[in-house]
Design an enzyme around this catalytic site. Sequence first.
Site, PDB file in Angstrom:
ATOM      1  N   SER A  63       9.732  -2.961  -7.633  1.00 16.15           N
ATOM      2  CA  SER A  63       9.260  -1.564  -7.689  1.00 16.15           C
ATOM      3  C   SER A  63      10.360  -0.531  -7.828  1.00 16.15           C
ATOM      4  CB  SER A  63       8.450  -1.232  -6.443  1.00 16.15           C
ATOM      5  OG  SER A  63       7.108  -1.546  -6.655  1.00 16.15           O
ATOM      6  N   LYS A  66      10.208   1.414 -10.934  1.00 17.85           N
ATOM      7  CA  LYS A  66       9.274   2.522 -11.144  1.00 17.85           C
ATOM      8  C   LYS A  66      10.026   3.851 -11.300  1.00 17.85           C
ATOM      9  CE  LYS A  66       5.552   0.126  -8.698  1.00 17.85           C
ATOM     10  NZ  LYS A  66       4.887  -0.125  -7.421  1.00 17.85           N
ATOM     11  N   TYR A 188       4.892  -3.854 -17.915  1.00 15.28           N
ATOM     12  CA  TYR A 188       5.125  -3.417 -16.533  1.00 15.28           C
ATOM     13  C   TYR A 188       5.775  -4.556 -15.727  1.00 15.28           C
ATOM     14  CZ  TYR A 188       3.843  -2.619 -11.626  1.00 15.28           C
ATOM     15  OH  TYR A 188       3.875  -2.511 -10.256  1.00 15.28           O
ATOM     16  N   TYR A 240       6.519   2.749   0.253  1.00 14.10           N
ATOM     17  CA  TYR A 240       5.138   2.355   0.539  1.00 14.10           C
ATOM     18  C   TYR A 240       4.621   3.198   1.697  1.00 14.10           C
ATOM     19  CZ  TYR A 240       7.139  -1.540  -2.069  1.00 14.10           C
ATOM     20  OH  TYR A 240       7.795  -2.302  -2.993  1.00 14.10           O
ATOM     21  N   VAL A 258       9.643  -5.247  -3.693  1.00 15.28           N
ATOM     22  CA  VAL A 258       9.324  -6.471  -2.945  1.00 15.28           C
ATOM     23  C   VAL A 258      10.336  -7.597  -3.191  1.00 15.28           C
ATOM     24  CG1 VAL A 258       6.853  -6.006  -2.648  1.00 15.28           C
ATOM     25  CG2 VAL A 258       7.644  -7.282  -4.658  1.00 15.28           C
TER      26      VAL A 258
HETATM   27  N1  GLU Z   1       5.585  -6.110  -9.641  1.00 15.98           N
HETATM   28  C1  GLU Z   1       5.126  -5.855  -8.311  1.00 15.98           C
HETATM   29  C2  GLU Z   1       3.627  -5.638  -8.307  1.00 15.98           C
HETATM   30  O1  GLU Z   1       3.146  -4.924  -9.116  1.00 15.98           O
HETATM   31  C3  GLU Z   1       5.883  -4.706  -7.742  1.00 15.98           C
HETATM   32  C4  GLU Z   1       5.596  -4.569  -6.302  1.00 15.98           C
HETATM   33  C5  GLU Z   1       6.666  -3.844  -5.536  1.00 15.98           C
HETATM   34  O2  GLU Z   1       7.856  -4.108  -5.624  1.00 15.98           O
HETATM   35  O3  GLU Z   1       6.211  -2.986  -4.771  1.00 15.98           O
HETATM   36  O4  GLU Z   1       2.920  -6.189  -7.531  1.00 15.98           O
END
Ligand code: GLU
Length: 304
Positions: A63, A66, A188, A240, A258
């Site tokens: 993430s 992002k 993604y 989060y 994650v």
């Molecule tokens: N590729 C992961 C998902 O979409 C990213 C999750 C993350 O790192 O929060 O579930």
Amino acid sequence: MSINELLESIYQQAALQLGRGEVAQYIPALAEVDANQFGITICDIQGNVHSVGDAQTPFSIQSISKVYSLTLAMQNLGNKVWQRVGMEPSGLPFNSLIQLEQEQGLPRNPFINAGALVVADMIESSYATPSLAIKNFVRTLAANPEIQIDSKVAQSEYDHRARNAAAAYLMKSFGNFNNEVEDVLMNYFSTCAIKMSCVDLAKSFSYLANKGQCVFSNKRILPEQQARQINALMATSGLYDEAGKFAFEVGFPGKSGVGGGIIAIVPGVLSICVWSPALNKTGNSYVGIEALKLLSSHIDWSVY
Ligand code: GLU
């Protein structure tokens, strides 16, 4: 105490917590990672880089990507980004679908999965090969042409895409998704599966510590005001549903993934990357959070 001595002492203290937490299980290819790895890199806006531990080992940025996608979307679309995604914390797990239905397919912010998928949809409309565009972008930011996408991790995520696919199709049903869902999902996941080390990550985020300008290429990545806006979003939504606690205990804008990485920014001063794969219950690196808490208490920098 020199910065290297400080890093060494933080590393020794935080490493006592190795063994706690659990490596992300819901992406099978990530579950295989050795949980006992731990690295820290600090990069100041003069371009000095200090590291300790496994700071050169590439890991799945997940993430954290992002933030790069949002940066490119803001470069391409400016304020139009905010017509399709909000800027409020969600207070819910990163992959929750509850608010998305209640709020007619408009995701709360670009750092929950639904928001990142809308941003990925924007990127899909702007580039012929979106995941390559992002890979090249991070290579420039980190001044490292060796950065790669781990296609095994990307495929593993695609094979277990049900929840992200549900979010994307739900948004499509509300008219907030323009491209083929399956294409956007694959891009993604490929972006999440970029592998970078703490050194790469800390360097690549220098633009957010340096008012929008990359310290290594000297390129302006974003206008100062937009860099500030990304830092604000990281501070309110970057960890989060632990963002409030992180602001309270650490006091820097941050973004976690994650894969166990966390990037944190001290605006005007430096960027920090910590990495250790085992996660706490909210999905943030257990040891990484400990290290950032220690660092902020020692250096007495906080944006608050
Ligand atoms: N590729 C992961 C998902 O979409 C990213 C999750 C993350 O790192 O929060 O579930």
